[in-house]
Enzyme design. Structure first.
Site, PDB file in Angstrom:
ATOM      1  N   ASP A 281       5.422  20.100   7.675  1.00 28.83           N
ATOM      2  CA  ASP A 281       6.185  21.079   7.683  1.00 28.83           C
ATOM      3  C   ASP A 281       7.576  21.089   6.923  1.00 28.83           C
ATOM      4  O   ASP A 281       8.026  21.715   6.274  1.00 28.83           O
ATOM      5  CB  ASP A 281       6.553  21.612   9.167  1.00 28.83           C
ATOM      6  CG  ASP A 281       7.278  20.559   9.906  1.00 28.83           C
ATOM      7  OD1 ASP A 281       8.495  20.443  10.241  1.00 28.83           O
ATOM      8  OD2 ASP A 281       6.304  19.472  10.125  1.00 28.83           O
ATOM      9  N   GLN A 282       7.854  19.745   6.960  1.00 26.91           N
ATOM     10  CA  GLN A 282       9.232  19.269   5.975  1.00 26.91           C
ATOM     11  C   GLN A 282       8.935  18.920   4.800  1.00 26.91           C
ATOM     12  O   GLN A 282       9.917  19.459   4.088  1.00 26.91           O
ATOM     13  CB  GLN A 282       9.543  17.885   6.712  1.00 26.91           C
ATOM     14  CG  GLN A 282      10.124  18.085   8.435  1.00 26.91           C
ATOM     15  CD  GLN A 282      11.152  18.838   8.345  1.00 26.91           C
ATOM     16  OE1 GLN A 282      12.047  18.706   7.988  1.00 26.91           O
ATOM     17  NE2 GLN A 282      10.899  19.929   9.363  1.00 26.91           N
TER      18      GLN A 282
ATOM     19  N   LYS B 121       0.643  -1.239  -0.019  1.00 23.35           N
ATOM     20  CA  LYS B 121      -0.010   0.097   0.085  1.00 23.35           C
ATOM     21  C   LYS B 121       1.005   1.324  -0.131  1.00 23.35           C
ATOM     22  O   LYS B 121       0.572   2.304  -0.811  1.00 23.35           O
ATOM     23  CB  LYS B 121      -0.919  -0.037   1.143  1.00 23.35           C
ATOM     24  CG  LYS B 121      -1.555   1.463   1.380  1.00 23.35           C
ATOM     25  CD  LYS B 121      -2.354   1.397   2.668  1.00 23.35           C
ATOM     26  CE  LYS B 121      -1.678   1.515   3.937  1.00 23.35           C
ATOM     27  NZ  LYS B 121      -1.382   2.866   4.363  1.00 23.35           N
ATOM     28  N   ASN B 122       1.860   1.290   0.775  1.00 27.81           N
ATOM     29  CA  ASN B 122       2.537   2.498   0.983  1.00 27.81           C
ATOM     30  C   ASN B 122       3.714   3.023  -0.126  1.00 27.81           C
ATOM     31  O   ASN B 122       4.344   3.649   0.050  1.00 27.81           O
ATOM     32  CB  ASN B 122       3.311   2.631   2.361  1.00 27.81           C
ATOM     33  CG  ASN B 122       2.421   2.730   3.406  1.00 27.81           C
ATOM     34  OD1 ASN B 122       1.235   2.972   3.203  1.00 27.81           O
ATOM     35  ND2 ASN B 122       2.668   2.720   4.644  1.00 27.81           N
TER      36      ASN B 122
ATOM     37  N   CYS C 180      -4.508  12.826  12.799  1.00 27.84           N
ATOM     38  CA  CYS C 180      -5.198  11.788  12.671  1.00 27.84           C
ATOM     39  C   CYS C 180      -4.993  10.888  14.153  1.00 27.84           C
ATOM     40  O   CYS C 180      -4.229  11.610  14.925  1.00 27.84           O
ATOM     41  CB  CYS C 180      -4.524  10.781  11.628  1.00 27.84           C
ATOM     42  SG  CYS C 180      -3.295  10.085  11.879  1.00 27.84           S
TER      43      CYS C 180
ATOM     44  N   ARG D 291      -8.398  -0.358   5.066  1.00 29.24           N
ATOM     45  CA  ARG D 291      -7.678   0.649   4.199  1.00 29.24           C
ATOM     46  C   ARG D 291      -6.320   0.064   3.893  1.00 29.24           C
ATOM     47  O   ARG D 291      -5.634   0.324   2.995  1.00 29.24           O
ATOM     48  CB  ARG D 291      -7.515   1.979   5.130  1.00 29.24           C
ATOM     49  CG  ARG D 291      -8.705   2.625   5.643  1.00 29.24           C
ATOM     50  CD  ARG D 291      -8.203   3.857   6.168  1.00 29.24           C
ATOM     51  NE  ARG D 291      -7.091   4.413   5.404  1.00 29.24           N
ATOM     52  CZ  ARG D 291      -6.395   5.635   6.002  1.00 29.24           C
ATOM     53  NH1 ARG D 291      -6.909   6.160   6.929  1.00 29.24           N
ATOM     54  NH2 ARG D 291      -5.599   6.185   5.088  1.00 29.24           N
TER      55      ARG D 291
ATOM     56  N   PRO E  98       2.065  16.659  11.290  1.00 28.54           N
ATOM     57  CA  PRO E  98       2.260  17.991  10.503  1.00 28.54           C
ATOM     58  C   PRO E  98       3.227  17.674   9.161  1.00 28.54           C
ATOM     59  O   PRO E  98       3.763  16.450   8.948  1.00 28.54           O
ATOM     60  CB  PRO E  98       3.362  18.843  11.162  1.00 28.54           C
ATOM     61  CG  PRO E  98       4.024  18.007  12.177  1.00 28.54           C
ATOM     62  CD  PRO E  98       3.186  16.606  12.292  1.00 28.54           C
TER      63      PRO E  98
ATOM     64  N   ILE F 133       8.080   7.164  17.007  1.00 32.42           N
ATOM     65  CA  ILE F 133       7.669   7.787  15.898  1.00 32.42           C
ATOM     66  C   ILE F 133       6.295   8.554  16.108  1.00 32.42           C
ATOM     67  O   ILE F 133       6.399   9.846  15.679  1.00 32.42           O
ATOM     68  CB  ILE F 133       7.464   6.812  14.708  1.00 32.42           C
ATOM     69  CG1 ILE F 133       8.849   6.168  14.547  1.00 32.42           C
ATOM     70  CG2 ILE F 133       7.312   7.608  13.322  1.00 32.42           C
ATOM     71  CD1 ILE F 133      10.049   6.635  14.207  1.00 32.42           C
TER      72      ILE F 133
ATOM     73  N   ASP G  22       4.760   0.603  12.157  1.00 27.93           N
ATOM     74  CA  ASP G  22       3.490   0.017  11.573  1.00 27.93           C
ATOM     75  C   ASP G  22       3.421  -1.524  12.196  1.00 27.93           C
ATOM     76  O   ASP G  22       2.631  -2.112  11.887  1.00 27.93           O
ATOM     77  CB  ASP G  22       3.626   0.028  10.127  1.00 27.93           C
ATOM     78  CG  ASP G  22       3.475   1.417   9.614  1.00 27.93           C
ATOM     79  OD1 ASP G  22       3.875   1.797   8.462  1.00 27.93           O
ATOM     80  OD2 ASP G  22       3.237   2.646  10.311  1.00 27.93           O
TER      81      ASP G  22
END
Ligand code: EPZ
Length: 422
Positions: A124-125, A22-23, A116, A399, A122, A329, A307
């Site tokens: 921002d990176q 998926k990723n 979530c 998902r 965020p 993380i 994960d």
């Protein structure tokens, strides 16, 4: 909303085939925007997140045929560089269209994903990378509005290794003017896989999979469409490995899993006393007796994957001794713990660290899934629990896991989906 019911106590035996990652599929689908031609993805899992990404690409103006395991993104020039809140709120990874749109069309308006269940998350990176390449970034009414004449190559040093941040900026750099050097990059196999596809399209990327990536940007129109089969899903593979290890007498071959992508997990499973061996392109898991507690701290790849934290924590409830499981993380990724405590697990939670004492006999209960990997961990707990476990809100599971009841059922698990359970 569907629920999944599991009756526990049965060892798992047989073969299970891992689906595509998926990723890896999500960023690669977004990368199709870098070319006007028709691209084809193979080995794509039939998941809700794939459908959401297809809906987003259609909204942007590209035709998409999802016929898992194949997805075709049709040729198309007329793209509306806007990703609306209604789609982005369904799936944070939608932010991965920002880099390709900005690089290809010089403008992008993308809804901010927001937080979530597992953390604030965020971007921002990502934005820092685009600004370094000359984009102006405005935040307006919950949207990121990014503009540039043409992105120019730059040095981007991430404050921390971010997976989608690295992917987004790498895609943008592939069409920027000149060379870019990305430093402190995420090294996940999915980042490497995206670079493989971008290079297939004609990009010039070196170093993906390490913490420094070099990109020489190509001219507009120079990136070509692709036809690519996606790597197997290491997290799905790891989930079945933990599921198999829950009950003594289990003997499962996880087909298509790449052991080099799961070294940190394999090391911990072996330390716990689970038999892990490779069989060709597969990993074999055997639980032949009691297992012992080991400590785990999540970290960016090649460290222990966040994960897999929830699934491994459940395995430790059946291990002899005390395991310390620390999440580094995401700031809120222990939501499965109170549900497991309802199943008689002995876990003391201190912030992002869980101290798991075992072995305990888990007992079946009705439990609530809160996010994708937490829901997988509750299913796994149900496989070892006495009696019946009912996992609710399994839309989280859909998902990221393709046909999980069928796959576990084929290994001998007593499992069923209850449609519209509540
Ligand atoms: C990717 O999310 C995965 N999602 C996640 O998988 C996975 O948990 C995560 O990487 C870590 O491995 C996809 O690939 C689609 P990050 P991503 O940016 O890229 C902070 C699953 O279960 N951060 O590497 O969003 C962030 O808050 C999902 O399949 C910033 O502060 O994760 C987090 O604490 C869940 N600023 C840390 O970095 C930024 O701009 C790592 O996040 C970006 C990230």
């Amino acid at each position: 909303m569907d629920a999944i019911r599991v009756r526990g106590g049965k060892p798992l035996v047989g073969k299970v085939k891992v689906s595509g990652a998926k990723n890896a599929a999500l960023p690669i689908l977004c990368a199709t925007l870098l070319s006007d031609g028709e691209s084809k993805l193979r080995n794509v899992p039939a998941l809700r997140d794939i459908e959401t990404t297809a809906a987003l690409l259609r909204f942007l103006g590209r035709g998409v045929n999802v016929n898992a395991p194949e997805v075709v993104v049709e040729a198309g020039k007329d793209v509306r560089p806007e990703a609306p809140y209604e789609l982005v709120k369904q799936m944070r990874a939608s932010v991965l269209v920002l880099g390709p749109l900005l690089a290809r069309f010089g403008r992008a308006k993308v809804s901010l994903p927001g937080g979530c269940a597992i953390g604030a998350r965020p971007i921002d990176q990502h934005l820092k990378g685009f600004e370094a390449m000359g984009a102006t970034i405005k935040l307006e009414r919950g949207y990121v509005i990014a503009e540039c004449g043409r992105l120019r190559g730059a040095e981007v040093c991430f404050d921390l290794p971010t997976v989608t941040g690295t992917e987004n900026v790498m895609m943008a750099a592939a069409l920027a003017k000149g060379r870019s050097t990305l430093v402190n990059c995420a090294r996940e196999p999915e980042v490497e896989e995206l670079a493989r596809v971008l290079n297939k399209m004609g990009a010039e990327i070196d170093g993906a999979g390490t913490d420094v990536i070099h990109v020489r940007g190509r001219e507009q129109g120079e990136l070509l469409p692709f036809d690519h089969a996606i790597i197997p899903d290491r997290i799905e593979a790891g989930t079945y490995m933990c599921a198999a290890a829950m009950n003594e007498g289990s003997d499962v071959i996880v087909e298509g899993a790449e052991i080099q992508d799961l070294e940190a997990l394999v090391l911990k499973m072996r330390q716990a006393g689970v038999e892990v061996s490779t069989e060709g392109q597969s990993i074999r898991i055997r639980r032949t007796g009691p297992i012992r507690s080991v400590n785990v701290t999540t970290a960016p790849h090649p460290g222990f994957p966040t994960d897999m934290q929830a699934q491994f924590l459940v395995l430790m409830t059946t291990a002899k001794g005390e395991s310390v499981v620390s999440e580094t993380i995401f700031e809120n990724r222990m939501m499965h713990v109170p549900e497991l405590q309802r199943m008689n697990a002995d876990i003391a939670l201190r912030g992002n660290t869980a101290v798991v004492s075992g072995p305990v006999k888990l007992t079946g209960a009705s439990v609530m899934a809160t996010d994708l990997r937490a829901s997988a961990s509750l299913i796994i707990a149900g496989l070892a629990a006495e009696g019946e476990t009912e996992v609710r809100r399994v839309y989280h599971l859909d998902r990221g896991y393709e046909h999980i009841e069928a796959k576990l059922g084929a290994l001998g698990a007593s499992i069923e989906r209850v449609k519209g359970a509540m």
